[in-house]
Design a protein around this motif. Structure first.
Motif, PDB file in Angstrom:
ATOM      1  N   MET A   1      32.481   7.696  60.721  1.00  0.00           N
ATOM      2  CA  MET A   1      33.061   6.837  61.602  1.00  0.00           C
ATOM      3  C   MET A   1      32.466   5.643  61.318  1.00  0.00           C
ATOM      4  SD  MET A   1      33.022   6.866  65.908  1.00  0.00           S
ATOM      5  CE  MET A   1      32.370   8.299  66.198  1.00  0.00           C
ATOM      6  N   ASN A   2      33.077   4.544  61.098  1.00  0.00           N
ATOM      7  CA  ASN A   2      32.773   3.092  61.077  1.00  0.00           C
ATOM      8  C   ASN A   2      32.323   2.115  62.408  1.00  0.00           C
ATOM      9  OD1 ASN A   2      35.125   2.020  61.907  1.00  0.00           O
ATOM     10  ND2 ASN A   2      35.981   2.178  59.864  1.00  0.00           N
ATOM     11  N   ALA A   3      32.019   1.456  62.426  1.00  0.00           N
ATOM     12  CA  ALA A   3      31.741   0.405  63.626  1.00  0.00           C
ATOM     13  C   ALA A   3      32.875   0.039  64.333  1.00  0.00           C
ATOM     14  CB  ALA A   3      31.143  -0.989  63.227  1.00  0.00           C
ATOM     15  N   THR A   4      33.824  -0.065  63.743  1.00  0.00           N
ATOM     16  CA  THR A   4      35.027  -0.382  64.704  1.00  0.00           C
ATOM     17  C   THR A   4      35.753   0.806  65.348  1.00  0.00           C
ATOM     18  OG1 THR A   4      35.766  -2.203  62.949  1.00  0.00           O
ATOM     19  CG2 THR A   4      37.458  -1.302  64.281  1.00  0.00           C
ATOM     20  N   THR A   5      35.675   1.812  64.841  1.00  0.00           N
ATOM     21  CA  THR A   5      35.867   3.170  65.288  1.00  0.00           C
ATOM     22  C   THR A   5      35.142   3.582  66.304  1.00  0.00           C
ATOM     23  OG1 THR A   5      36.853   3.964  62.985  1.00  0.00           O
ATOM     24  CG2 THR A   5      36.637   5.621  64.868  1.00  0.00           C
ATOM     25  N   GLY A   6      33.828   3.557  66.367  1.00  0.00           N
ATOM     26  CA  GLY A   6      32.738   3.749  67.312  1.00  0.00           C
ATOM     27  C   GLY A   6      32.833   2.541  68.489  1.00  0.00           C
ATOM     28  N   LEU A   7      33.278   1.417  68.077  1.00  0.00           N
ATOM     29  CA  LEU A   7      33.366   0.343  69.058  1.00  0.00           C
ATOM     30  C   LEU A   7      34.805   0.895  69.950  1.00  0.00           C
ATOM     31  CD1 LEU A   7      33.045  -2.236  70.628  1.00  0.00           C
ATOM     32  CD2 LEU A   7      34.124  -3.596  68.926  1.00  0.00           C
ATOM     33  N   PHE A   8      35.701   1.140  69.126  1.00  0.00           N
ATOM     34  CA  PHE A   8      37.013   1.557  70.074  1.00  0.00           C
ATOM     35  C   PHE A   8      36.838   2.765  70.945  1.00  0.00           C
ATOM     36  CE2 PHE A   8      40.598   4.797  70.133  1.00  0.00           C
ATOM     37  CZ  PHE A   8      41.178   3.984  71.024  1.00  0.00           C
ATOM     38  N   ALA A   9      36.109   3.736  70.489  1.00  0.00           N
ATOM     39  CA  ALA A   9      35.641   4.924  71.108  1.00  0.00           C
ATOM     40  C   ALA A   9      34.985   4.547  72.234  1.00  0.00           C
ATOM     41  CB  ALA A   9      35.124   6.073  70.217  1.00  0.00           C
ATOM     42  N   ALA A  10      33.908   3.976  72.283  1.00  0.00           N
ATOM     43  CA  ALA A  10      33.015   3.538  73.388  1.00  0.00           C
ATOM     44  C   ALA A  10      33.822   2.653  74.395  1.00  0.00           C
ATOM     45  CB  ALA A  10      32.030   2.796  72.915  1.00  0.00           C
ATOM     46  N   VAL A  11      34.412   1.659  73.995  1.00  0.00           N
ATOM     47  CA  VAL A  11      35.135   0.819  74.860  1.00  0.00           C
ATOM     48  C   VAL A  11      36.410   1.480  75.452  1.00  0.00           C
ATOM     49  CG1 VAL A  11      36.914  -1.206  74.866  1.00  0.00           C
ATOM     50  CG2 VAL A  11      34.703  -1.278  73.563  1.00  0.00           C
ATOM     51  N   PHE A  12      37.303   2.516  74.663  1.00  0.00           N
ATOM     52  CA  PHE A  12      38.387   3.124  75.376  1.00  0.00           C
ATOM     53  C   PHE A  12      37.600   4.201  76.611  1.00  0.00           C
ATOM     54  CE2 PHE A  12      40.835   6.896  75.811  1.00  0.00           C
ATOM     55  CZ  PHE A  12      41.918   6.410  76.169  1.00  0.00           C
ATOM     56  N   VAL A  13      36.595   4.559  76.367  1.00  0.00           N
ATOM     57  CA  VAL A  13      35.811   5.554  77.377  1.00  0.00           C
ATOM     58  C   VAL A  13      35.513   4.614  78.490  1.00  0.00           C
ATOM     59  CG1 VAL A  13      34.088   7.234  78.112  1.00  0.00           C
ATOM     60  CG2 VAL A  13      35.257   7.393  75.972  1.00  0.00           C
ATOM     61  N   LEU A  14      34.748   3.472  78.259  1.00  0.00           N
ATOM     62  CA  LEU A  14      34.515   2.799  79.414  1.00  0.00           C
ATOM     63  C   LEU A  14      35.699   1.973  80.334  1.00  0.00           C
ATOM     64  CD1 LEU A  14      31.751   0.707  77.348  1.00  0.00           C
ATOM     65  CD2 LEU A  14      31.401   2.219  79.707  1.00  0.00           C
ATOM     66  N   LEU A  15      36.797   1.512  79.232  1.00  0.00           N
ATOM     67  CA  LEU A  15      37.728   1.231  80.260  1.00  0.00           C
ATOM     68  C   LEU A  15      38.650   2.129  80.956  1.00  0.00           C
ATOM     69  CD1 LEU A  15      39.377  -1.456  77.489  1.00  0.00           C
ATOM     70  CD2 LEU A  15      37.840  -1.838  79.718  1.00  0.00           C
TER      71      LEU A  15
END
Length: 139
Positions: free
Chosen positions: A1-15
């Protein structure tokens, strides 16, 4: 998993959690009863509900940055919560869900409480998902 994918996953869960918080424990009975109506009372109820979504989303993004150590750029940090508030307000007028269910021939589903499920799906698919993608793409 790259940094963008990890950011997307974390942000999706938070939002998504922000959406649930704003839609349930932080939505007043008055907002729920009046946000889809007409007139100034309804506009204020809908605006207050949308502002709640924006505020809770901003808070959880800040918590995510502090606790998880990711960074959301200033532009996406403003645009994504605004998108969440605007898209949420549009969907909560209720007619988009009603029209979708009529078009999709879901009268039976609607008669048995299906509108709430279609409403929540619309919020995630048309609000949370694009906001998380926006943040991941622009941060």
């Amino acid at each position: 998993m790259n940094a963008t994918t990890g950011l997307f996953a974390a942000v999706f869960v938070l939002l998504h959690v922000a959406h649930l918080l704003a839609d349930y424990p932080f939505q007043t009975d008055h907002q729920a009863a009046h946000k889809a109506g007409h007139g100034s009372i309804s506009r204020r109820a809908l605006a207050a509900h949308a502002v709640t979504h924006v505020t809770v989303s901003l808070v959880l993004l800040m918590v995510g940055e502090a606790v998880l150590g990711f960074h959301v750029g200033a532009v996406p940090a403003v645009l994504a919560p605004l998108w969440l508030g605007l898209s949420h307000a549009a969907i909560d007028r209720r007619w988009p869900v009603t029209r979708w269910m009529t078009w999709a021939r879901q009268a039976g589903f609607a008669a048995h409480g299906g509108a709430a499920h279609v409403d929540q799906t619309a919020h995630v698919a048309l609000g949370v998902l694009p906001a998380a993608l926006l943040i991941a793409a622009l941060s």
